[in-house]
Design an enzyme around this catalytic site. Structure first.
Site, PDB file in Angstrom:
ATOM      1  N   LEU A 175       0.871  -1.173   0.000  1.00 14.80           N
ATOM      2  CA  LEU A 175       0.000   0.000   0.000  1.00 14.80           C
ATOM      3  C   LEU A 175       0.912   1.227   0.000  1.00 14.80           C
ATOM      4  O   LEU A 175       1.995   1.199   0.596  1.00 14.80           O
ATOM      5  CB  LEU A 175      -0.900   0.032   1.243  1.00 14.80           C
ATOM      6  CG  LEU A 175      -1.924  -1.095   1.394  1.00 14.80           C
ATOM      7  CD1 LEU A 175      -2.685  -0.936   2.717  1.00 14.80           C
ATOM      8  CD2 LEU A 175      -2.896  -1.126   0.230  1.00 14.80           C
ATOM      9  N   ASP A 176       0.472   2.296  -0.632  1.00 10.45           N
ATOM     10  CA  ASP A 176       1.244   3.527  -0.625  1.00 10.45           C
ATOM     11  C   ASP A 176       1.380   4.052   0.802  1.00 10.45           C
ATOM     12  O   ASP A 176       0.572   3.736   1.680  1.00 10.45           O
ATOM     13  CB  ASP A 176       0.576   4.586  -1.500  1.00 10.45           C
ATOM     14  CG  ASP A 176       0.476   4.163  -2.960  1.00 10.45           C
ATOM     15  OD1 ASP A 176       1.313   3.343  -3.385  1.00 10.45           O
ATOM     16  OD2 ASP A 176      -0.441   4.638  -3.649  1.00 10.45           O
ATOM     17  N   LYS A 177       2.368   4.886   1.008  1.00  8.46           N
ATOM     18  CA  LYS A 177       2.658   5.414   2.338  1.00  8.46           C
ATOM     19  C   LYS A 177       1.422   5.975   3.031  1.00  8.46           C
ATOM     20  O   LYS A 177       1.170   5.684   4.211  1.00  8.46           O
ATOM     21  CB  LYS A 177       3.731   6.511   2.237  1.00  8.46           C
ATOM     22  CG  LYS A 177       4.028   7.218   3.541  1.00  8.46           C
ATOM     23  CD  LYS A 177       5.004   8.368   3.334  1.00  8.46           C
ATOM     24  CE  LYS A 177       5.215   9.149   4.622  1.00  8.46           C
ATOM     25  NZ  LYS A 177       6.111  10.317   4.420  1.00  8.46           N
ATOM     26  N   ARG A 228      -5.320   5.505  -7.839  1.00  3.94           N
ATOM     27  CA  ARG A 228      -5.046   6.935  -7.954  1.00  3.94           C
ATOM     28  C   ARG A 228      -4.896   7.335  -9.419  1.00  3.94           C
ATOM     29  O   ARG A 228      -5.425   8.366  -9.851  1.00  3.94           O
ATOM     30  CB  ARG A 228      -3.789   7.274  -7.155  1.00  3.94           C
ATOM     31  CG  ARG A 228      -3.893   6.926  -5.672  1.00  3.94           C
ATOM     32  CD  ARG A 228      -2.540   6.919  -4.976  1.00  3.94           C
ATOM     33  NE  ARG A 228      -1.929   8.244  -4.960  1.00  3.94           N
ATOM     34  CZ  ARG A 228      -0.695   8.457  -4.520  1.00  3.94           C
ATOM     35  NH1 ARG A 228       0.067   7.453  -4.100  1.00  3.94           N
ATOM     36  NH2 ARG A 228      -0.208   9.691  -4.516  1.00  3.94           N
TER      37      ARG A 228
END
Length: 326
Positions: free
Chosen positions: A160-162, A260
């Site tokens: 998962l992204d930060k 995104r």
């Protein structure tokens, strides 16, 4: 002439003194010989520490860990003179220290001898990388159980992204890791996200199939590009209010920044996602994206495992402004 040149080593390999900020770092010293006169400094360093790569030694040089006659050097191409004294401090780089255990409080929602499921908070980087060589989920996993050190990426099979929150599955054994990677590749792992998107989406649902690759205009961004890898995101409109739409997204592939990128390509960047054109709104200053559901077949006994994670506090508060009864 210089290919066979030898470094004249000092009689001992020292440790720095205790009052040195680089205490306990190995130091190597040498005196430039006649054969090394006019040799490049970086080539002399390779001879002094041949077990390390030239690029790594150049990093040490750039960071001020090389001295010539007591003066710090940072120019790899500097030409040496006979009799000069080289001093090299073999300081571990951030990269070399990245894969070490760091105890941290992990929000573990399930764990057995095969795997664990963690609810990742915003701000936690999953894997070490440029600018984030410590304090990552991988570091926490290495501290959580010893076997993680024997697994590729400490058992991490997806990321998962930060600033994205929510559920991740992590393997604790190599057979489990192999099985989970295969499930993900076969699109047998169900990954569902909740998100807030800019603008009021008109369509009730859509299957966005568009290839994703590196944005040719920015190394930090991904984009829909013809040369990219196939990617599919199913998007369901839940509600819209005040120029923001609440959506449910299901991933069929797991490309970097996939949700995104796909939503921004349709003109609906996520709320708070500055990288892809989103704006802060409803109290959200990070991308409004949460991995809310995760389902997969347990590699050990074949059970179907289904997990759900409630929205974190900040996203829940923003969500209620779009869907008041939730």
């Amino acid at each position: 002439m210089y290919a066979n040149a030898k470094i004249l080593m000092s009689s001992t390999t020292d440790l720095l003194t205790a009052d040195d900020p680089e205490a306990d770092v190995e130091v190597r010293e040498a005196v430039v010989s006649r054969l090394q006169h006019a040799l490049r400094l970086d080539k002399a360093l390779v001879a002094l520490a041949p077990e390390f790569s030239r690029s790594w030694l150049q990093q040490l040089l750039a960071r001020g860990h090389v001295q010539l006659d007591g003066l710090v050097q940072d120019t790899a191409s500097r030409k040496l003179r006979i009799g000069q004294k080289i001093r090299l401090a073999l300081v571990p780089t951030a990269e070399s220290l990245a894969f070490r255990p760091e105890p941290m409080d992990l929000d573990i929602v399930f764990e057995d001898q095969h795997l664990l499921v963690v609810n990742k908070p915003a701000g936690l980087v999953v894997h070490p990388g440029a600018g984030h060589w410590s304090g990552t989920l991988l570091n926490g996993l290495l501290a959580h159980h010893a076997v993680a050190a024997t697994l590729p990426r400490a058992g991490i099979v997806h990321r998962l992204d930060k600033d994205t929150t929510g559920l991740m599955v992590v393997a604790k054994t190599l057979p489990t890791m192999t099985a989970l990677v295969r499930q993900i590749a076969a699109h047998d792992v169900r990954r569902v996200y909740l998100a807030l998107a800019q603008g009021e989406i008109a369509w009730p649902q859509a299957a966005i199939e568009a290839p994703i690759g590196r944005d040719p205009g920015s190394r930090l961004r991904m984009a829909v590009v013809a040369s990219g890898k196939p990617a599919r995101t199913d998007v369901e409109r839940l509600a819209a209010r005040g120029g923001v739409t609440a959506v449910r997204c299901r991933l069929h592939t797991g490309r970097t920044h996939q949700i995104r990128v796909h939503l921004s390509s349709r003109g609906h960047a996520l709320v708070g996602d500055l990288l892809y054109g989103g704006r802060p709104a409803l109290g959200m200053t990070r991308q409004a994206l949460h991995a809310t559901e995760l389902a997969f077949e347990h590699p050990g006994d074949g059970r179907m495992m289904v997990f759900n994670a409630a929205l974190p506090v900040d996203l829940a508060a923003a969500w209620r402004q779009v869907i008041p009864d939730r």
